[in-house]
Design an enzyme around this catalytic site. Structure first.
Site, PDB file in Angstrom:
ATOM      1  N   ASP A 125       0.799  -1.238   0.000  1.00  8.26           N
ATOM      2  CA  ASP A 125       0.000   0.000   0.000  1.00  8.26           C
ATOM      3  C   ASP A 125       0.834   1.292   0.000  1.00  8.26           C
ATOM      4  O   ASP A 125       0.557   2.204  -0.773  1.00  8.26           O
ATOM      5  CB  ASP A 125      -1.088   0.003   1.091  1.00  8.26           C
ATOM      6  CG  ASP A 125      -0.576  -0.331   2.486  1.00  8.26           C
ATOM      7  OD1 ASP A 125       0.645  -0.531   2.632  1.00  8.26           O
ATOM      8  OD2 ASP A 125      -1.385  -0.393   3.422  1.00  8.26           O
ATOM      9  N   ASP A 215      11.536  -4.642  -3.723  1.00  4.21           N
ATOM     10  CA  ASP A 215      10.947  -4.186  -2.463  1.00  4.21           C
ATOM     11  C   ASP A 215      10.996  -5.405  -1.545  1.00  4.21           C
ATOM     12  O   ASP A 215      10.184  -6.313  -1.654  1.00  4.21           O
ATOM     13  CB  ASP A 215       9.507  -3.719  -2.738  1.00  4.21           C
ATOM     14  CG  ASP A 215       8.797  -3.270  -1.471  1.00  4.21           C
ATOM     15  OD1 ASP A 215       9.444  -3.223  -0.407  1.00  4.21           O
ATOM     16  OD2 ASP A 215       7.592  -2.968  -1.545  1.00  4.21           O
ATOM     17  N   LYS A 258      10.667  -5.550   9.358  1.00  8.40           N
ATOM     18  CA  LYS A 258      10.213  -6.934   9.170  1.00  8.40           C
ATOM     19  C   LYS A 258      11.407  -7.873   9.392  1.00  8.40           C
ATOM     20  O   LYS A 258      11.746  -8.158  10.527  1.00  8.40           O
ATOM     21  CB  LYS A 258       9.605  -7.098   7.774  1.00  8.40           C
ATOM     22  CG  LYS A 258       8.193  -6.543   7.638  1.00  8.40           C
ATOM     23  CD  LYS A 258       8.129  -5.063   7.465  1.00  8.40           C
ATOM     24  CE  LYS A 258       6.782  -4.564   7.035  1.00  8.40           C
ATOM     25  NZ  LYS A 258       6.839  -3.615   5.941  1.00  8.40           N
TER      26      LYS A 258
HETATM   27  C1  LIG Z   1       6.234  -2.691   5.218  1.00  6.46           C
HETATM   28  C2  LIG Z   1       6.448  -2.633   3.782  1.00  6.46           C
HETATM   29  C3  LIG Z   1       6.774  -1.427   3.149  1.00  6.46           C
HETATM   30  C4  LIG Z   1       6.826  -0.106   3.899  1.00  6.46           C
HETATM   31  O1  LIG Z   1       7.726  -0.127   4.928  1.00  6.46           O
HETATM   32  P1  LIG Z   1       7.536   0.763   6.274  1.00  6.46           P
HETATM   33  O2  LIG Z   1       8.735   0.405   7.081  1.00  6.46           O
HETATM   34  O3  LIG Z   1       6.266   0.372   6.889  1.00  6.46           O
HETATM   35  O4  LIG Z   1       7.547   2.177   5.857  1.00  6.46           O
HETATM   36  C5  LIG Z   1       6.986  -1.465   1.793  1.00  6.46           C
HETATM   37  N1  LIG Z   1       6.876  -2.601   1.089  1.00  6.46           N
HETATM   38  C6  LIG Z   1       6.576  -3.781   1.667  1.00  6.46           C
HETATM   39  C7  LIG Z   1       6.487  -5.003   0.840  1.00  6.46           C
HETATM   40  C8  LIG Z   1       6.347  -3.833   3.022  1.00  6.46           C
HETATM   41  O5  LIG Z   1       6.013  -4.991   3.580  1.00  6.46           O
END
Ligand SMILES: *Cc1c(COP(=O)(O)O)cnc(C)c1O
Length: 462
Positions: A125, A215, A258
């Site tokens: 998102d 990403d 994460k």
């Molecule tokens: C969490 C996430 C983001 C954004 O990262 P934030 O640390 O929340 O700003 C972008 N892409 C993916 C796939 C994510 O899981």
């Protein structure tokens, strides 16, 4: 019956949580305008809103906090992030940023502007929002199997390669600013992307002269799935697999909240240290994040990030982590609760459209399920469906999502087997009475972008 994989750690510090009554919870969620993001965390028993920044740091990471070098420029902690990042990803340029979306804000305007397109297996998102903030348009191009949660296929996060090439030809390669490969594919259910698919995406990018951006918030989980399920990788180390995955890309950005198990942090990387985009990345970083040797992070945060990156690729940890999701999934299989299967890396994505077939997409079945879970057992989840998708930026119409998922995102190293049993029991109880819920929700107020974080809702029939 799946066996619970025992924790490869022991607990040194605990945090008290309280449990409210069902009546108290019904009142709390009403006061939060039926938006789970509006709840106070102290009113939540099991918090599965996100696996982002909610992991438990190790004693090594906490120790690292005390070693943080808080120099404005060139701190030791900055160099530790660079060493750790180069070691894992094999990219020459490594840049800390304060979180994943900061990486998006720094990188995307260098490739995207009005009239341009970005294509991804599935945009997350914030990633979609940053494409749109550049004036560009974001197109999802995931394989068809991903759109059927009941179909049990490996690597359901994959890019649809023929469709990708068709899109590039239709739009004109000169209008495609960026190909973004999301690893694992968060919005498609934490589904992994195969090495073969990463390679094939990279070949398409090379053919059309496009930049491949990864990403990679959950790159380590993705590598674990490749090792487990893709032919030829069983005897390779997670680190070797990660190195190969990234060898196919040009640039990456990562939310380190994460797989690097920190509460705050991000990293971006450029493979070729002579890539002319690097000075512009540094300039954007200085404008938006802070000087490029701290990128919006304190020295202590960079220290725990450098350590967490290495802990995140530990195979015993990954085995336990993915095993937790499999344990819950096996209980749901027995009860006939449908979820995006096979189970993904960071949680379970429950098919709320299957649970509530009577509730249409524009009454947000996945949000309805999230509210029921909170009322039933104090579990906080979130909608990954039409409520999250929001409105089409061109027409203002509600977008119909391919999925209506309620996401159980599992924080790293936080919850135990007993908590997983409560999650399963709550879902099974709700499934039993699902037919009693006739209508869904309507939005009474929403902000212009990323509305699901702030929107207010009410029940249609009450
Ligand atoms: C969490 C996430 C983001 C954004 O990262 P934030 O640390 O929340 O700003 C972008 N892409 C993916 C796939 C994510 O899981």
């Amino acid at each position: 019956m799946a066996k619970y994989v025992p924790e490869p750690f022991r607990i040194k510090m605990v945090e008290k949580i309280k449990m409210l009554t069902k009546e108290e919870r019904a009142q709390k969620i009403k006061e939060a305008d039926y938006n789970l993001f509006g709840l106070r965390s102290e009113d939540v028993y099991i918090d599965l809103l996100t696996d982002s920044g909610t992991g438990a740091m190790s004693s090594d990471q906490w120790g690292g906090l005390m070693q943080g070098d808080e120099a404005y420029a060139g701190s030791k902690s900055y160099y530790n992030v660079i060493d750790s990042g180069r070691d894992i990803f094999g990219y020459e340029y490594i840049q800390p940023v304060h979180q994943g979306r900061a990486g998006e804000k720094v990188i995307f305007p260098l490739f995207l502007s009005k009239g341009k397109y970005a294509i991804s297996n599935t945009f997350f998102d914030t990633t979609r929002a940053h494409v749109e903030l550049c004036g560009a348009r974001a197109i999802d191009c995931v394989i068809e199997a991903a759109k059927n949660p009941a179909v049990r296929a490996p690597f359901k996060g994959n890019m649809d390669i023929p469709k990708l090439e068709k899109l590039i030809n239709e739009l004109g390669a000169e209008n495609v600013g960026l190909i973004v490969l999301t690893i694992t594919n968060n919005s498609a259910g934490g589904q992994p992307v195969s090495m073969e698919n990463i390679k094939a995406t990279s070949e398409v990018c090379k053919k059309y002269g496009l930049t491949m951006e990864i990403d990679c918030a959950r790159f380590a989980e993705n590598a674990y799935f490749i090792k487990r399920d893709e032919k030829g990788y069983q005897d390779k180390s997670i680190k070797d697999i990660v190195r190969e995955m990234f060898s196919y890309g040009d640039i990456f950005h990562m939310s380190s909240k994460k797989d690097a198990i920190v509460n705050m942090g991000g990293v971006l990387g450029v493979k070729d240290g002579n890539n002319p985009v690097i000075p512009n990345i540094k300039a954007n970083c200085v404008s938006y994040e802070g000087f490029y040797t701290y990128g919006g992070l304190s020295g202590r945060d960079m220290e725990s990030l450098a350590i967490g990156l290495q802990e995140g690729i530990d195979e015993d940890f990954l085995h336990y982590r993915i095993g937790q999701c499999e344990y819950l999934a096996a209980k749901l299989d027995e009860a006939g609760v449908i979820y995006q299967s096979p189970v993904g890396g960071h949680g379970l994505f429950i098919d709320a459209a299957a649970m509530f077939p009577q509730i249409p997409y524009n009454e947000f079945p996945a949000q309805v399920l999230a509210i029921e879970l909170y009322k039933e057992a104090g579990i906080r989840t979130c909608d990954i469906g039409s409520f999250m998708m929001g409105n089409d930026p061109d027409t203002g119409e509600q977008i119909k999502s391919d999925f209506e998922f309620t996401r159980f995102a599992i924080p790293r190293r936080v919850y135990t087997q007993a908590h997983f049993d409560i999650m399963a029991d709550a879902l099974i109880a709700i499934k039993k009475r699902a037919g009693e819920i006739k209508r869904g929700m309507r939005i009474t107020w929403e902000p212009p972008i990323l509305r699901h974080f702030q929107a207010k809702l009410e029940y249609i029939n009450k």
